[in-house]
Scaffold this active site. Structure first.
Site, PDB file in Angstrom:
ATOM      1  N   ASP A   1     -19.760  51.307   5.573  1.00  8.41           N
ATOM      2  CA  ASP A   1     -19.995  50.170   4.668  1.00  8.41           C
ATOM      3  C   ASP A   1     -21.457  49.731   4.703  1.00  8.41           C
ATOM      4  O   ASP A   1     -21.847  48.846   3.935  1.00  8.41           O
ATOM      5  CB  ASP A   1     -19.079  48.985   5.027  1.00  8.41           C
TER       6      ASP A   1
ATOM      7  N   GLY B   1     -15.426  44.155   2.455  1.00  2.64           N
ATOM      8  CA  GLY B   1     -15.962  43.405   1.312  1.00  2.64           C
ATOM      9  C   GLY B   1     -17.026  42.411   1.725  1.00  2.64           C
ATOM     10  O   GLY B   1     -17.286  42.195   2.912  1.00  2.64           O
TER      11      GLY B   1
HETATM   12  P1  AMP Z   1     -21.892  43.764   8.849  1.00  2.00           P
HETATM   13  O1  AMP Z   1     -21.771  43.801  10.313  1.00  2.00           O
HETATM   14  O2  AMP Z   1     -22.961  42.843   8.373  1.00  2.00           O
HETATM   15  O3  AMP Z   1     -22.025  45.104   8.237  1.00  2.00           O
HETATM   16  O4  AMP Z   1     -20.539  43.117   8.282  1.00  2.00           O
HETATM   17  C1  AMP Z   1     -19.303  43.747   8.412  1.00  2.00           C
HETATM   18  C2  AMP Z   1     -18.265  42.956   7.666  1.00  2.00           C
HETATM   19  O5  AMP Z   1     -18.099  41.654   8.243  1.00  2.00           O
HETATM   20  C3  AMP Z   1     -18.570  42.718   6.194  1.00  2.00           C
HETATM   21  O6  AMP Z   1     -17.352  42.742   5.500  1.00  2.00           O
HETATM   22  C4  AMP Z   1     -19.159  41.333   6.214  1.00  2.00           C
HETATM   23  O7  AMP Z   1     -19.061  40.679   4.968  1.00  2.00           O
HETATM   24  C5  AMP Z   1     -18.320  40.643   7.272  1.00  2.00           C
HETATM   25  N1  AMP Z   1     -19.023  39.512   7.886  1.00  2.00           N
HETATM   26  C6  AMP Z   1     -20.069  39.569   8.717  1.00  2.00           C
HETATM   27  N2  AMP Z   1     -20.476  38.332   9.080  1.00  2.00           N
HETATM   28  C7  AMP Z   1     -19.664  37.454   8.460  1.00  2.00           C
HETATM   29  C8  AMP Z   1     -19.577  36.022   8.415  1.00  2.00           C
HETATM   30  N3  AMP Z   1     -20.405  35.230   9.098  1.00  2.00           N
HETATM   31  N4  AMP Z   1     -18.596  35.485   7.652  1.00  2.00           N
HETATM   32  C9  AMP Z   1     -17.762  36.256   6.951  1.00  2.00           C
HETATM   33  N5  AMP Z   1     -17.792  37.596   6.946  1.00  2.00           N
HETATM   34  C10 AMP Z   1     -18.730  38.199   7.684  1.00  2.00           C
HETATM   35 MG    MG Z   2     -22.710  45.349   6.292  1.00  2.00          MG
END
Ligand code: AMP
Ligand code: MG
Length: 497
Positions: A259, A97
């Site tokens: 995702d 999410g």
């Molecule tokens: P991503 O690597 O950007 O695709 O993120 C993977 C998951 O980690 C997703 O659910 C993001 O919302 C969560 N996420 C990434 N960075 C953060 C952060 N700084 N704080 C909270 N959730 C994060």
């Molecule tokens: Mg992402």
């Protein structure tokens, strides 16, 4: 700033019409952005705002800055964090999410297309797990530059409406300045969104999601006998073409988790992405991709793998009979390799000036790529200089890009002989609109981020500006074409989360 004042309503920069928030509660969590301390606008994308039908004068204001930093909730916004799951490096996480992103709402653009307006780095949500819900400024600048460059290069992509410095610090490897990014997308629905409901065996909501996606992104599928099969075919078709487009430009997404793959067919999530300097099929940049799962040359097969996960979520909808359902999914997935290969061949033969190539033209492309790998030649530069070789018959510039010029000199003469059978001007024009002069080179992005982290955004603005016209020579900026010197080479990129 006009607050608590009747004029605020008439100055609304966004005319929101929020369809996602009308979906059942299971789709999201309502959550407001958390304010930041001292927001400063780094860049507001006036051109994009205009395309979206947003009155730029209203957005380019103290109230606009307050909205785009998460400090002021605009009229009509119903902020929410979307629920999704995802396969990350092959392992399934059912609970991901939006952990650091909040959907402000949707607007209808000038051409009647619906767009999401999302803040990234706007504070924690129920999906944040141990994360802080924030973004460092570096990844904000990176996503701004690269996603806007991709749009200018003609690639379907999410867009950058604004980059804001938050005035707060975030803790990553060290302490870094924070930022808030405003992302615009045809939608933020991912393969992982379907996986969220499939993993929970919530087939009622899965059907609601599929119907919503058909209505929003694949309206023609409604007319088909089996709209869900048409949806699957549609997503497969768009992703095959999208990934081939990345390949054509030497783009490595870096983190093709399910995702991070949209069902609209837009590129999303510019984390550890990078562009090839020297051509190398096995190239990875991402510090967390130790097995090379998302290597340059593996992007097509990984796309197929991800689409297989998507098809699995649709099994309950494809047919009442499980056997027929699996057969339909397999039939749809079976088209991916051919679609991808055709798109790849068309895009790469275009790079050498051939509009409708045959198998021998494709093998000529393969020989060129092999020579580039052996000769450690810069991917973008070689293609960008091919037109000159054709025009002048002089191999000097192109051969100079290779460590072993002999192979390429032989290749160039075969290639020229082939092009003599075609219309020369058409071939030149095709190459020039297919092969960019400028790409967002990794070392240039790093340089812009480093300066930005010290509060100087001159390089960021300049790089963004040059990349608005990536296919046009810009005499004053030729140094931005150059491959990095050994000291400048970027070997590793980071998610920045
Ligand atoms: P991503 O690597 O950007 O695709 O993120 C993977 C998951 O980690 C997703 O659910 C993001 O919302 C969560 N996420 C990434 N960075 C953060 C952060 N700084 N704080 C909270 N959730 C994060
Ligand atoms: Mg992402």
């Amino acid at each position: 700033m006009a607050t608590g004042n009747a004029t605020t309503d008439t100055l609304m920069p966004f005319l929101f019409d929020n369809s996602y928030s009308r979906l059942p509660d299971a789709f999201f969590s309502l959550i407001k952005p958390t304010p930041v301390s001292a927001p400063v606008m780094i860049r507001l994308n006036h051109e994009l705002a205009t395309e979206l039908g947003i009155d730029i004068a209203r957005l380019d204001s103290p109230e606009g800055l307050a909205i785009l930093s998460g400090n002021h909730r605009p009229e009509g916004s119903e902020p929410l964090a979307m629920a999704y799951s995802g396969h990350q490096f092959g392992g399934f996480s059912s609970h991901l999410g939006d952990g650091r992103a909040i959907l402000l709402g949707e607007v209808i653009g000038k051409e009647g297309i619906r767009y999401d307006i999302q803040l990234k780095g706007s504070g924690p949500t129920p999906f944040s797990r141990r994360g802080d819900g924030r973004s460092a400024l570096g990844p904000v600048l990176r996503e701004f530059i690269v996603s806007e460059a991709m749009a200018a290069l003609g690639v379907p992509t999410t867009r950058a409406l604004a980059a804001v410095a938050s005035g707060d610090k975030v803790v990553r490897d060290g302490i870094e300045p924070g930022g808030v990014f405003t992302r615009v997308a045809n939608s933020h629905i991912r393969i992982g969104t379907f996986q969220w409901f499939a993993a929970r065996e919530d087939y009622d909501n899965l059907k609601i999601l599929a119907d919503y996606v058909v209505d929003r992104h694949y309206p023609d599928a409604q007319k088909e006998e089996n709209p869900y099969r048409a949806l699957l075919d549609g997503v497969i078709g768009r992703q095959a073409n999208l990934i081939a487009h990345w390949m054509q430009l030497g783009f490595i997404h870096g983190v093709m988790n399910t995702d991070n793959m949209t069902v609209s067919g837009e590129t999303i999530d510019y984390g550890p992405c990078a562009f090839l300097d020297n051509y190398e099929a096995a190239k990875t940049f991402s510090s967390i991709d130790q097995q090379g799962r998302y290597a340059f040359g593996n992007q097509g097969p990984i796309g197929h793998w991800n689409l297989t996960r998507f098809a699995e979520t649709l099994l309950p909808l494809l047919d009442n009979n499980p056997k027929r359902s699996i057969a339909a999914a397999e039939a749809a997935l079976g088209h991916f390799p051919g679609l991808y290969q055709n798109a790849l061949q068309k895009r790469f033969t275009a790079k050498i000036g051939i509009e409708s190539g045959d198998t021998s033209d494709w093998s000529m492309v393969e020989k060129l790529l092999a020579a580039m790998a052996d000769g450690e030649a810069d991917f973008t530069q070689v293609f960008r200089h091919l037109p000159e070789s054709l025009e002048s018959g002089n191999d000097h510039v192109v051969a100079g890009l290779f460590n072993q010029p002999e192979t390429i000199v032989a290749w160039l003469s075969t290639w020229r002989a082939r092009l003599h059978q075609l219309d020369r001007n058409q071939a030149l024009a095709l190459m020039r609109r297919t092969n960019p002069v400028f790409i967002p080179r990794n070392h240039r992005i790093e340089e812009a981020i480093q300066a930005g982290n010290s509060g100087d955004f001159t390089l960021f603005r300049q790089l963004h500006q040059i990349l608005q016209n990536p296919f046009t020579e810009q005499a004053e900026f030729t140094e931005y074409e150059a491959t990095p010197t050994p000291a400048e080479v970027v070997r590793k990129t980071f998610c920045g989360t």
